[in-house]
Design a protein around this motif. Structure first.
Motif, PDB file in Angstrom:
ATOM      1  N   PHE A 136       0.880  -1.117  -0.116  1.00 18.76           N
ATOM      2  CA  PHE A 136      -0.007   0.052  -0.118  1.00 18.76           C
ATOM      3  C   PHE A 136       0.973   1.184   0.012  1.00 18.76           C
ATOM      4  O   PHE A 136       1.563   1.559   0.985  1.00 18.76           O
ATOM      5  CB  PHE A 136      -0.855   0.061   1.252  1.00 18.76           C
ATOM      6  N   HIS A 139       4.267   1.116   1.925  1.00 22.92           N
ATOM      7  CA  HIS A 139       4.082   0.004   2.851  1.00 22.92           C
ATOM      8  C   HIS A 139       3.999  -1.326   2.258  1.00 22.92           C
ATOM      9  O   HIS A 139       3.248  -1.824   1.829  1.00 22.92           O
ATOM     10  CB  HIS A 139       2.951   0.499   3.697  1.00 22.92           C
ATOM     11  N   SER A 175      -1.105  -9.342  15.125  1.00 22.85           N
ATOM     12  CA  SER A 175      -1.881  -8.320  14.384  1.00 22.85           C
ATOM     13  C   SER A 175      -0.845  -7.190  13.418  1.00 22.85           C
ATOM     14  O   SER A 175       0.304  -7.051  13.824  1.00 22.85           O
ATOM     15  CB  SER A 175      -2.441  -7.398  15.602  1.00 22.85           C
ATOM     16  N   GLY A 231      -0.375  -9.007   8.026  1.00 23.07           N
ATOM     17  CA  GLY A 231      -0.756  -9.140   6.749  1.00 23.07           C
ATOM     18  C   GLY A 231      -1.805 -10.302   6.544  1.00 23.07           C
ATOM     19  O   GLY A 231      -1.818 -10.716   5.143  1.00 23.07           O
ATOM     20  N   LYS A 232      -2.272 -11.026   7.510  1.00 25.36           N
ATOM     21  CA  LYS A 232      -3.019 -12.131   7.106  1.00 25.36           C
ATOM     22  C   LYS A 232      -4.284 -11.788   6.368  1.00 25.36           C
ATOM     23  O   LYS A 232      -4.682 -12.407   5.411  1.00 25.36           O
ATOM     24  CB  LYS A 232      -3.584 -12.826   8.568  1.00 25.36           C
TER      25      LYS A 232
HETATM   26  N1  LIG Z   1      -6.180  -0.573   2.412  1.00 30.15           N
HETATM   27  C1  LIG Z   1      -5.058  -0.376   3.083  1.00 30.15           C
HETATM   28  N2  LIG Z   1      -4.461   0.705   2.904  1.00 30.15           N
HETATM   29  C2  LIG Z   1      -3.358   0.937   3.571  1.00 30.15           C
HETATM   30  N3  LIG Z   1      -2.683  -0.013   4.704  1.00 30.15           N
HETATM   31  C3  LIG Z   1      -3.387  -1.160   4.703  1.00 30.15           C
HETATM   32  C4  LIG Z   1      -4.510  -1.508   3.925  1.00 30.15           C
HETATM   33  N4  LIG Z   1      -5.134  -2.710   4.568  1.00 30.15           N
HETATM   34  C5  LIG Z   1      -4.197  -3.123   5.381  1.00 30.15           C
HETATM   35  N5  LIG Z   1      -3.047  -2.241   5.385  1.00 30.15           N
HETATM   36  C6  LIG Z   1      -1.903  -2.392   6.417  1.00 30.15           C
HETATM   37  O1  LIG Z   1      -1.431  -3.483   5.905  1.00 30.15           O
HETATM   38  C7  LIG Z   1      -0.947  -4.167   7.168  1.00 30.15           C
HETATM   39  C8  LIG Z   1      -1.423  -5.652   7.250  1.00 30.15           C
HETATM   40  O2  LIG Z   1      -2.856  -5.556   7.697  1.00 30.15           O
HETATM   41  P1  LIG Z   1      -3.721  -6.724   7.666  1.00 30.15           P
HETATM   42  O3  LIG Z   1      -5.247  -6.248   7.990  1.00 30.15           O
HETATM   43  O4  LIG Z   1      -3.545  -7.609   6.668  1.00 30.15           O
HETATM   44  O5  LIG Z   1      -3.266  -7.422   9.167  1.00 30.15           O
HETATM   45  P2  LIG Z   1      -3.619  -8.700   9.687  1.00 30.15           P
HETATM   46  O6  LIG Z   1      -2.564  -9.655  10.045  1.00 30.15           O
HETATM   47  O7  LIG Z   1      -5.039  -9.130   8.966  1.00 30.15           O
HETATM   48  O8  LIG Z   1      -4.093  -8.269  11.184  1.00 30.15           O
HETATM   49  P3  LIG Z   1      -5.100  -8.129  12.423  1.00 30.15           P
HETATM   50  O9  LIG Z   1      -4.718  -9.689  13.237  1.00 30.15           O
HETATM   51  O10 LIG Z   1      -5.038  -7.179  13.062  1.00 30.15           O
HETATM   52  O11 LIG Z   1      -6.347  -8.459  11.471  1.00 30.15           O
HETATM   53  C9  LIG Z   1      -1.230  -3.236   8.441  1.00 30.15           C
HETATM   54  O12 LIG Z   1      -0.301  -2.579   8.715  1.00 30.15           O
HETATM   55  C10 LIG Z   1      -2.555  -2.452   7.895  1.00 30.15           C
HETATM   56  O13 LIG Z   1      -2.220  -1.177   8.370  1.00 30.15           O
END
Ligand SMILES: Nc1ncnc2c1ncn2[C@@H]1O[C@H](COP(=O)(O)OP(=O)(O)OP(=O)(O)O)[C@@H](O)[C@H]1O
Ligand SMILES: [Mg+2]
Lengths: 257, 246
Positions: free
Chosen positions: B15, B18, B40, B43-44
């Motif tokens: 993103f 990032h 958390s 990136g899952k």
């Molecule tokens: N649409 C987006 N735009 C910008 N950054 C994003 C977007 N979606 C997710 N991110 C970023 O990507 C990273 C991974 O997010 P993701 O939701 O995949 O994590 P996760 O492993 O599912 O966490 P959780 O256990 O909290 O659900 C995070 O740092 C989040 O801020």
């Protein structure tokens, strides 16, 4: 059209009397004015809503910046055109739009009728405001609704029409009712292009006896009654659209374990 | 060799600047139940959303039965109708009853007859114990009930793979069990599933394979009995110990 008839048997002595007198004598004109006002307001609002929905939906189309095809360019072009149109019509008074569109079209050689021009102006004005309302309505629906639909394999348009729009529509209804009532009153500015709606009627009738106050008071009553009645109708409609508070358990599928 | 349903090859997602997913390689075979765990922000969800094409990957490819998923909308729709998704926040359609929710996909996407769509909906709703509620609106259900309906809705499409993104994280503790039980039952029937979860007990008991993700990488991808009892990677160990401790 009406000539001053000097020998009226009983000349009214007060405003109320004059109102009754004018209302009776020119009832046909007032009916005609009411009809035209309603006609332009209803048709203009409905078509304007259609236009507002189309633009609101176009503005919601998401394009992928990595996509290089012609489709994306078309969408971007359509969005730009819609954006300019909305800005222009929200940024100018309807009375000025009416003059420019009516005389502009005539100068360009388009013999548009007064009534058609009146409806057109109302549609364009309503469309501009409605598109913003529709867009806000769509935005107010949680993105998860759309994603839930996409995840089932629905196309973005199907997701819009089956899932997002029905929910947005419900939120927009009060604003739509409001828009119609506004239009009912705003048709009065169309007298500038010579449309004999209520305002024009009052002006003409008032001139006959120099009784402007009484004449305008008559149409004020008519406007008020129209708005009052429609407002009640919309409230009833909203009540009917309210979700039911409870549901019936399908007992045939209850298993007693 | 087993048939690969989904192959993810060198998948990356950013993103802006990032980098959220880096060089992900995962192959999914028929009947596998893959749990993805990780802290958390690792990136899952993004990975699951890329698999479902709710996000477009920045690099890498996804293959479905050996065929790359392109960018044509039709292709994506068709693929999504075969690979279902269950969301943390349920995403039941608020303008439809439970029954209508379960018939929306079959009617509007698969275009099967009303009778067949109804029969499918009822049978899947029965399986999750929600058939008596066909006339209810989503807002009238508890979280656990909503998620069971959402699972039934996805099942009505007869998906080949079902993706779950933390299906129990939005639930009150007393409702987690009912949803996990439904999922256990699905695993037993041999449905291929990819499940992002924080329920370590569930992952250990039900998954055929567990993936640990950290900072956008797949750090460890192994059978649960090995990953949970004898993790190879230091970060996996830290994550698990934190989980068991806290
Ligand atoms: N649409 C987006 N735009 C910008 N950054 C994003 C977007 N979606 C997710 N991110 C970023 O990507 C990273 C991974 O997010 P993701 O939701 O995949 O994590 P996760 O492993 O599912 O966490 P959780 O256990 O909290 O659900 C995070 O740092 C989040 O801020
Ligand atoms: Mg997540």
């Amino acid at each position: 059209m009406t000539v001053l008839t000097a020998a009226t048997p009983t000349t009214p002595t007060n405003s109320l009397g004059w109102m009754a007198f004018l209302a009776e004598k020119y009832s046909a004109s007032f009916w005609q004015g009411t009809w035209l006002t309603l006609y332009v307001a209803v048709l203009g609002t409905i078509l304007g809503f259609v236009m507002g929905y189309i633009i609101g939906i176009i503005e919601d189309i998401r394009t992928d910046p990595e996509e290089k095809g012609i489709g994306r360019l078309l969408v971007l072009a359509a969005k730009a055109v819609c954006g300019v149109y909305v800005e222009l019509f929200r940024g100018t008074p309807m009375i000025v739009q009416a003059m420019i569109i009516f005389y502009g079209l005539r100068q360009a050689g388009v013999e548009i009728g007064i009534l058609a021009a009146g409806v057109l102006v109302t549609v364009l004005n309503t469309g501009a405001y409605m598109s913003e309302t529709v867009r806000a309505g769509i935005n107010s629906i949680d993105n998860g609704q759309r994603e839930g639909a996409l995840a089932l394999g629905m196309s973005p348009m199907k997701a819009m029409f089956h899932v997002v729009l029905p929910q947005a529509f419900k939120n927009i209804i009060p604003e739509m009712a409001n828009m119609f009532l506004t239009n009912l009153k705003m048709t009065s500015v169309l007298n500038v292009i010579g449309l004999s709606e209520l305002f024009m009627t009052a002006k003409t009738v008032g001139a006959n006896y120099y009784k402007y106050f009484e004449s305008y008071l008559i149409i004020a009553v008519i406007y008020f009654v129209l708005c009052f009645v429609f407002n009640r109708l919309f409230l009833l409609l909203e009540k009917r659209l309210e979700p039911k508070k409870d549901y019936v358990l399908a007992v045939e599928y209850m298993d007693n374990q | 060799m087993e048939e690969k349903i989904i192959s993810i090859v060198e998948l990356g997602k950013s993103f802006g600047d990032h980098e959220v997913l880096r060089k992900i390689d995962i192959e999914v075979e028929k009947g596998e139940v893959i749990c993805i765990v990780g802290s958390s922000g690792s990136g899952k969800s993004t990975l699951l959303r890329c698999i479902n094409r709710l996000e477009r990957q920045s690099t890498g490819k996804i293959y479905y039965h050996g065929k790359e998923i392109g960018n044509a909308q039709r292709e994506i729709n068709e693929y999504r109708s075969r690979v279902g998704m269950v969301f943390q926040s349920f995403n039941l359609f608020n303008n439809m009853t439970v029954l209508e929710n379960c018939m929306a996909g079959t009617r509007k996407v698969l275009h099967i007859s009303k009778e067949e769509a109804f029969d499918r909906a009822i049978s899947h709703l029965k399986a999750v114990g929600m058939a008596p509620y066909i006339n209810a609106m989503p807002s009238q259900l508890s979280g656990g009930q909503k998620q069971r309906v959402a699972i039934a809705r996805a099942l009505c499409m007869n998906p080949e793979v079902l993706l779950f993104d933390e299906p129990t994280s939005a639930l009150d503790p007393e409702m987690v069990g009912e949803v996990l039980n439904v999922m256990k039952e699905l695993a037993r029937t041999g449905l291929t599933m990819i499940i992002v979860t924080h329920e370590m007990g569930f992952a250990r008991d039900v998954s055929t394979r567990t993936i640990f993700m950290d900072k956008g990488y797949v750090v460890e991808d192994d059978a649960p009995e090995r990953l949970f009892t004898n993790p190879k990677n230091q970060r996996t160990r830290e994550f698990l110990s934190r989980f068991i401790a806290g």
